[in-house]
Scaffold this active site. Sequence first.
Site, PDB file in Angstrom:
ATOM      1  N   HIS A  30      10.146  -3.162   4.367  1.00  0.00           N
ATOM      2  CA  HIS A  30       9.814  -4.572   4.407  1.00  0.00           C
ATOM      3  C   HIS A  30      10.868  -5.567   4.332  1.00  0.00           C
ATOM      4  O   HIS A  30      11.863  -5.426   3.734  1.00  0.00           O
ATOM      5  CB  HIS A  30       8.694  -4.996   3.359  1.00  0.00           C
ATOM      6  CG  HIS A  30       8.799  -4.851   1.883  1.00  0.00           C
ATOM      7  ND1 HIS A  30       9.559  -6.137   1.468  1.00  0.00           N
ATOM      8  CD2 HIS A  30       9.023  -3.794   0.961  1.00  0.00           C
ATOM      9  CE1 HIS A  30       9.770  -5.732   0.112  1.00  0.00           C
ATOM     10  NE2 HIS A  30       9.500  -4.433  -0.148  1.00  0.00           N
TER      11      HIS A  30
ATOM     12  N   ASP B 200      10.542  -9.124   4.069  1.00  0.00           N
ATOM     13  CA  ASP B 200       9.960 -10.031   2.915  1.00  0.00           C
ATOM     14  C   ASP B 200      10.442  -9.744   1.549  1.00  0.00           C
ATOM     15  O   ASP B 200      10.681  -8.721   1.059  1.00  0.00           O
ATOM     16  CB  ASP B 200       8.496 -10.551   3.096  1.00  0.00           C
ATOM     17  CG  ASP B 200       7.832  -9.575   2.354  1.00  0.00           C
ATOM     18  OD1 ASP B 200       8.023  -8.443   2.483  1.00  0.00           O
ATOM     19  OD2 ASP B 200       6.599  -9.936   1.672  1.00  0.00           O
TER      20      ASP B 200
ATOM     21  N   ASP C 126      15.554  -4.686  -2.641  1.00  0.00           N
ATOM     22  CA  ASP C 126      14.149  -4.493  -2.470  1.00  0.00           C
ATOM     23  C   ASP C 126      13.667  -5.512  -1.359  1.00  0.00           C
ATOM     24  O   ASP C 126      13.585  -6.795  -1.735  1.00  0.00           O
ATOM     25  CB  ASP C 126      13.360  -4.806  -3.622  1.00  0.00           C
ATOM     26  CG  ASP C 126      11.737  -4.655  -3.455  1.00  0.00           C
ATOM     27  OD1 ASP C 126      11.424  -4.274  -2.297  1.00  0.00           O
ATOM     28  OD2 ASP C 126      11.000  -5.120  -4.310  1.00  0.00           O
TER      29      ASP C 126
ATOM     30  N   GLU D 152       4.962  -7.476   2.186  1.00  0.00           N
ATOM     31  CA  GLU D 152       4.454  -6.662   1.129  1.00  0.00           C
ATOM     32  C   GLU D 152       4.571  -7.227  -0.067  1.00  0.00           C
ATOM     33  O   GLU D 152       3.973  -6.804  -0.863  1.00  0.00           O
ATOM     34  CB  GLU D 152       5.740  -5.658   1.271  1.00  0.00           C
ATOM     35  CG  GLU D 152       5.544  -4.231   0.469  1.00  0.00           C
ATOM     36  CD  GLU D 152       5.704  -4.438  -0.860  1.00  0.00           C
ATOM     37  OE1 GLU D 152       4.986  -3.700  -1.673  1.00  0.00           O
ATOM     38  OE2 GLU D 152       6.466  -5.212  -1.095  1.00  0.00           O
ATOM     39  N   GLU D 153       5.599  -8.364  -0.436  1.00  0.00           N
ATOM     40  CA  GLU D 153       5.563  -8.947  -1.490  1.00  0.00           C
ATOM     41  C   GLU D 153       4.514  -9.710  -1.972  1.00  0.00           C
ATOM     42  O   GLU D 153       4.612 -10.241  -2.809  1.00  0.00           O
ATOM     43  CB  GLU D 153       6.941  -9.680  -1.758  1.00  0.00           C
ATOM     44  CG  GLU D 153       8.406  -8.632  -1.606  1.00  0.00           C
ATOM     45  CD  GLU D 153       8.460  -7.718  -2.713  1.00  0.00           C
ATOM     46  OE1 GLU D 153       7.436  -7.599  -3.495  1.00  0.00           O
ATOM     47  OE2 GLU D 153       9.552  -6.960  -2.609  1.00  0.00           O
TER      48      GLU D 153
ATOM     49  N   GLU E 193      -1.919  -7.805   2.577  1.00  0.00           N
ATOM     50  CA  GLU E 193      -3.232  -7.957   2.860  1.00  0.00           C
ATOM     51  C   GLU E 193      -3.640  -7.365   3.994  1.00  0.00           C
ATOM     52  O   GLU E 193      -4.837  -6.995   4.301  1.00  0.00           O
ATOM     53  CB  GLU E 193      -3.699  -9.436   2.619  1.00  0.00           C
ATOM     54  CG  GLU E 193      -4.471  -9.604   1.452  1.00  0.00           C
ATOM     55  CD  GLU E 193      -4.970 -10.702   1.019  1.00  0.00           C
ATOM     56  OE1 GLU E 193      -5.659 -11.571   1.593  1.00  0.00           O
ATOM     57  OE2 GLU E 193      -4.292 -11.415  -0.319  1.00  0.00           O
TER      58      GLU E 193
ATOM     59  N   HIS F  89      13.055  -7.778  -8.163  1.00  0.00           N
ATOM     60  CA  HIS F  89      11.954  -8.832  -8.437  1.00  0.00           C
ATOM     61  C   HIS F  89      12.443  -9.638  -9.411  1.00  0.00           C
ATOM     62  O   HIS F  89      12.104 -10.941  -9.787  1.00  0.00           O
ATOM     63  CB  HIS F  89      10.675  -8.403  -8.884  1.00  0.00           C
ATOM     64  CG  HIS F  89       9.783  -7.778  -7.974  1.00  0.00           C
ATOM     65  ND1 HIS F  89       8.477  -7.482  -8.031  1.00  0.00           N
ATOM     66  CD2 HIS F  89      10.151  -7.363  -6.727  1.00  0.00           C
ATOM     67  CE1 HIS F  89       7.990  -6.722  -6.792  1.00  0.00           C
ATOM     68  NE2 HIS F  89       8.862  -6.629  -6.194  1.00  0.00           N
TER      69      HIS F  89
HETATM   70 ZN   LIG Z   1       9.674  -3.630  -1.962  1.00  0.00          ZN
END
Ligand SMILES: [Zn+2]
Length: 446
Positions: free
Chosen positions: A86, A88, A119, A150-151, A155, A416
């Site tokens: 991903h 994002d 990530d 994804e983050e 959805e 994160h």
């Molecule tokens: Zn990730």
Amino acid sequence: MTDLLARVHEVLPSVRRDLEALVRIPSVSADPARADQVQRSAEAVRDLLAAEGCETQIITAGGGPAVIAHKRSARADAPTVLLYAHHDVQPENDPAEWDTPPFEPTERGDRLYGRGAADDKAGVAAHLGALRILGDDLPVHVTVFVEGEEEVGSESLPAFLRDYAEQLSADVIVIADSGNWDIGTPALTTSLRGLVRADVEVRTLTHAVHSGMWGGLVPDALIALSRLIASLHDDAGDVAIAGLFAGPAADVDYPEERLRAESGANPGIEWIGTGSAVARLWTKPALSITGLDAPKVDGASNTLVPAARAKISLRIAPGDTTDNALARLREHCEKHVPWGAKLTFTPVDVGEATSIDATGPVYDAARAAFTEAWGGVEPIDMGVGGSIPFIAEFVDTFPNAKVLVTGVEDPDTRAHGANEGLHLGEFERVLHAEALLLRNLGQLPS
Ligand SMILES: [Zn+2]
């Protein structure tokens, strides 16, 4: 040195440059003000894949912009491999907590720091790198799918996978969004916990009243909520909700020093729960309170708090279902809310747990690739305490595909968090492993 490893060394600087360019785009999907950056990031990923000879498209189907790219092998009957990542990223949060600016990739020591440096822009870069290493000598048909939401919980992914099932269907799905066991020790992620989140509000009064006049007779909502929260664990620190599933523990030793160093636990902090460390982290439920609404300490007045709210985050073990866990959590709260307080239980979101049966030729091919890339060190089968609910979506939508969960993260990646960083030595091995994996998969009988 093998030809393939020589190719890895050849392409590494260019892949690193491309990764850095991606990190400079603040593609924070949770921030509506940065929607244009998420779009820019999708376009950058598309252009990079197009430059490797892929047919590419950007699809925005109700969610963040996703990139789908295809490149075919010259061998018509070769298997098809879907490579997922991903583009994002998580918000950078407080920039003051970062040692260097979050969206300016910076090398320090063994690492490249920056939001998304691991990530999961390094996952994107790993797929890009594998294609670059193999060039036109592609042993398998490749589809690259790079998601843009994804983050924020993926959805629209279930609908997306269904709507584009024909384009995305594959014999093998490689999901590069997890990590390895340690620097120098690769892993295949074979189980992930699920997640159930709910908000609970406890109300004892229709309005605030003087705590001197009424205290001692009338319960305040914050104490009532605290007692409810306290009931969620037993004295040993295990989750005390009846009817949750807990699975058997993998036979992996997680050394105490590593647990201390990696968790950031203060000296003197005792671990909670029972069973082996990896059982507590991977195959048993875990519960935390991730938010609390109550009056602030500064400026607090002498009143009984009429209502208080908490967000409960419950990680569920592989083998449990979110339906079961949510029902058991609700029952527990209803049973344990004290003093006749009014409980409002509001489910927030859920993500299913995953466990993968990692046996058979595809997994053997993956293990051989990892072992070679890590200089003879075999990968361990790793569980992950966190949830990547979309993996369950892939497993459900493509039941015949073999799913491999790989990734670039290591125990000190800080995904994160502030100072997220990619270990550059491991990144090279990840690139090598992915190229070897595609080569090995191309040699499987079709
Ligand atoms: Zn990730």
